[in-house]
Design an enzyme around this catalytic site. Structure first.
Site, short mmCIF file in Angstrom:
data_model
loop_
_atom_site.label_atom_id
_atom_site.label_comp_id
_atom_site.label_asym_id
_atom_site.label_seq_id
_atom_site.Cartn_x
_atom_site.Cartn_y
_atom_site.Cartn_z
N GLU A 146 0.89 -0.78 0.10
CA GLU A 146 0.22 -0.34 -0.09
C GLU A 146 1.02 1.37 -0.18
O GLU A 146 1.27 1.61 0.89
CB GLU A 146 -0.89 0.29 1.46
N LYS A 221 -10.06 2.64 -2.11
CA LYS A 221 -10.70 1.89 -0.77
C LYS A 221 -11.51 2.00 -0.64
O LYS A 221 -11.44 3.86 -0.69
CB LYS A 221 -8.99 2.01 -0.20
N CYS A 258 -5.48 -2.77 2.74
CA CYS A 258 -5.28 -2.57 3.77
C CYS A 258 -6.43 -2.56 4.80
O CYS A 258 -7.03 -3.67 4.78
CB CYS A 258 -4.54 -0.84 4.06
#
Lengths: 417, 417
Positions: A146, A221, A258
């Site tokens: 990430e 995300k 994540c």
């Protein structure tokens, strides 16, 4: 800023774990599997592996050899190499669809007080030989960690780190496009994205680069942490790209970035859209999440009958200005040890050992994507899932006047507790 | 039926694990944690526990002492006792809400070719002292294993085992009601239910008995396996009771029966309805599910910010008539080793050690239910979950003409794979 922190920044911006007592770690081992293998008798280690890595069912996890030139690169540039092969049954009507997946975990390359342009260039230079090793080793799909093109500075809450953000077709993407083309390799590049066309909005984005060097698309995300030092909602907002699955030359892939790994529905949606491998490029520290790390990825692989590839960065990043962490403790300049431990989970509940908790590394794993359907046919989770029940549950839950389904003991007034 | 199987049935219907090579186990250890503790140096075991049981964050898992009379019962009747205490932060506005939870895992008591009435009575007699030990130890909420009042005979596909089914207020419930009243204890009783009012329909049901001996309500298993020897859809259908949470004298509880643990949406729905502890009474064997066992329960506890209490039965049950398993292998009379390993997972990713893989046992664990909200406030999973996105996803997915969200590489026709 305290002097000792200055010294550590001069030392590469990355502390050795021994200096980072906030990690909670007590001994200098390399990885959980390494610790167990070194300290248990072979027959005990075999049984522990059966339980912890799911390595039974007559399908041992084989090691794969690297080409000499890849090994030479790893020695010269100081990164680890590990390779494994998951097994699947042979089918009568389909050929095996074996894909070689590569994951890279790394620390940053320069102190965080170096010029931003120098920091980014130094990361490119550090990653180049690791990506070359992946290419030489025949990796088909490679994923980086990430926000790989910057330090993970969101703990500071300083807006100046936004300068690292780039458009989807910016310099980081261009750097990787040439390597994707050279090695005929799909590359997933998680960056901090600056969306020029929408008024400079910032996103946390994975760019998917095709094996011909083309940009296939992007995913932003979906879930943003507000926990510990991960003040990421200060920097970017919840993604607006849904749950895309990218149909590449080597299979259908998706990216759960994540903190999205804590959300079973996020994993589910990528599965419903047909993902065969879901990558989870991450940045997370020991004290916060280490015991969750192997649980959530493996559960997602089991529950959704796909492979999950987990990546976490390495090292402790120290920042120029001390900051507080909302925990009543004094200001400090780092927020803990990124514990690496990248690994791959299979839908049959097996799992590779992890890369080191401390060192840069490349993990290469062969997987037969046919295993996804084999597990679906065996366990039938999709067929027994009763999605209509849950669509109704969620529709009800969304109503502001939602009432939970509670059955109260009529004798509760007699409570003796 | 082969002669050797006859002999084993005479031997109590329960094989020793050493005879059950289909388990895949190679050594006679008691539990994973026991094996690790016996064979690792203390500092290594501490670090392995940090990673595997989530025992860090300055919140060690304490052991709890049993009253002498409970220990005496365990010695006399040959079952294990283990007790632990999870920790939570002290709050300024709420008192701690500490609940003592008990789980019982056990093998059956008589050979499966004994009279059904004798088999059931023998199980009652076997369980009585273990339930007494729980009551003497001050357990507030006790849960038994799935279909505890019978052998897990569904592998046979013989309908005669349906005779074990009982109404919700049948003899098994009555047996437990008196003990619930005596010990001021909530008891969860998972039985095979015969629904007289609906034409003798059979369900897999958990009856919730209040601490005054009253029946608070029931929950019927939502998801039914059709995997391996678990031919359970032959016997009963998907539950029609939704996802009830039972508000008892000791907290809000729910029951996710066995195979439901593979379904993240099932766990989710109990959470949305406000559960603080979700019990997972199960019956599952080593070769099929053992590596999944600690993963799914712990993931559910983490993802939903509640405690999960997992129970699995013990031993290998041998049946009078040999049966095949749909795997091309010869007919046989058992379907593997029930590996026990009951344990409790907390929302902060910590976990108790497990009970034995081989022996009957009572696990007692103290937990402060305040931890659920503390973890919600820390991690914010409910707030960052974007349920509206997933309600829409599921609504779309349910349509017969659903089209997955796929972005295809436009250069896919150039594929070199």
């Amino acid at each position: 800023m305290e002097k000792t922190q200055d010294v550590e920044i001069q030392n590469g911006g990355v502390q050795e774990e021994s200096k980072a007592s906030r990690d909670g770690s007590i001994c200098g081992y390399d990885s959980l599997q390494h610790l167990l293998k070194e300290n248990l008798k072979p027959q005990h280690y075999q049984e522990v592996s059966r339980l912890l890595l799911g390595l039974n069912c007559g399908k041992p996890l084989n090691r794969v050899a690297f080409p000499e030139s890849a090994t030479a690169l790893s020695v010269e540039h100081g990164f680890d190499l590990q390779a494994f092969r998951f097994q699947a049954d042979k089918e009568l009507l389909r050929e095996p669809r074996v894909v070689r997946v590569g994951l890279i975990q790394n620390s940053i390359a320069l102190p965080t007080n170096a010029l931003f342009s120098d920091q980014k260039r130094a990361i490119f230079e550090k990653l180049k030989p690791i990506i070359d090793a992946a290419g030489i080793s025949g990796v088909n799909i490679l994923c980086l960690q990430e926000a790989w093109m910057m330090p993970f500075a969101f703990c500071t809450r300083e807006k100046r780190w936004c300068e690292f953000a780039e458009p989807v077709d910016g310099e980081s993407t261009q750097f990787l496009q040439s390597l994707a083309l050279k090695y005929n390799m799909v590359i997933i590049s998680p960056i901090l994205e600056r969306d020029i066309n929408h008024g400079e909005v910032i996103w946390n984005t994975a760019v998917v680069i095709g094996n011909h060097g083309n940009i296939i698309g992007k995913h932003r995300k979906n879930h943003i942490p507000r926990v510990g030092d991960f003040n990421e909602s200060t920097y970017y907002m919840e993604g607006n790209t849904g749950h895309p699955v990218f149909e590449t030359a080597y299979g259908k892939i998706a990216i759960n970035i994540c903190y999205g790994r804590h959300h079973p529905l996020n994993w589910l949606a990528f599965g419903l859209n047909g993902a065969e491998i879901v990558f989870n490029p991450s940045a997370t520290v020991g004290e916060l999440s280490e015991p969750m790390w192997p649980i959530e990825a493996r559960n997602a692989a089991i529950a959704n009958s796909y492979f999950v590839a987990s990546i976490n960065r390495v090292g402790t990043e120290t920042f120029p200005n001390a900051f507080t962490s909302g925990d009543g403790k004094p200001a400090h300049a780092d927020f803990g040890h990124f514990y690496g431990s990248s690994h791959i989970s299979a839908p049959d509940a097996s799992c590779t050992p992890s890369l080191s908790r401390k060192r840069d590394g490349l993990l290469v794993t062969d997987m037969d994507l046919n295993l996804c359907r084999q597990v679906k046919d065996k366990w039938g989770f999709r067929m027994t899932a009763r999605y209509e029940l849950y669509a109704e549950t969620l529709n009800n839950y969304l109503k502001p006047d939602f009432e939970p389904q509670v059955i109260t003991d009529p004798l509760l007034h007699k409570r003796s507790f």
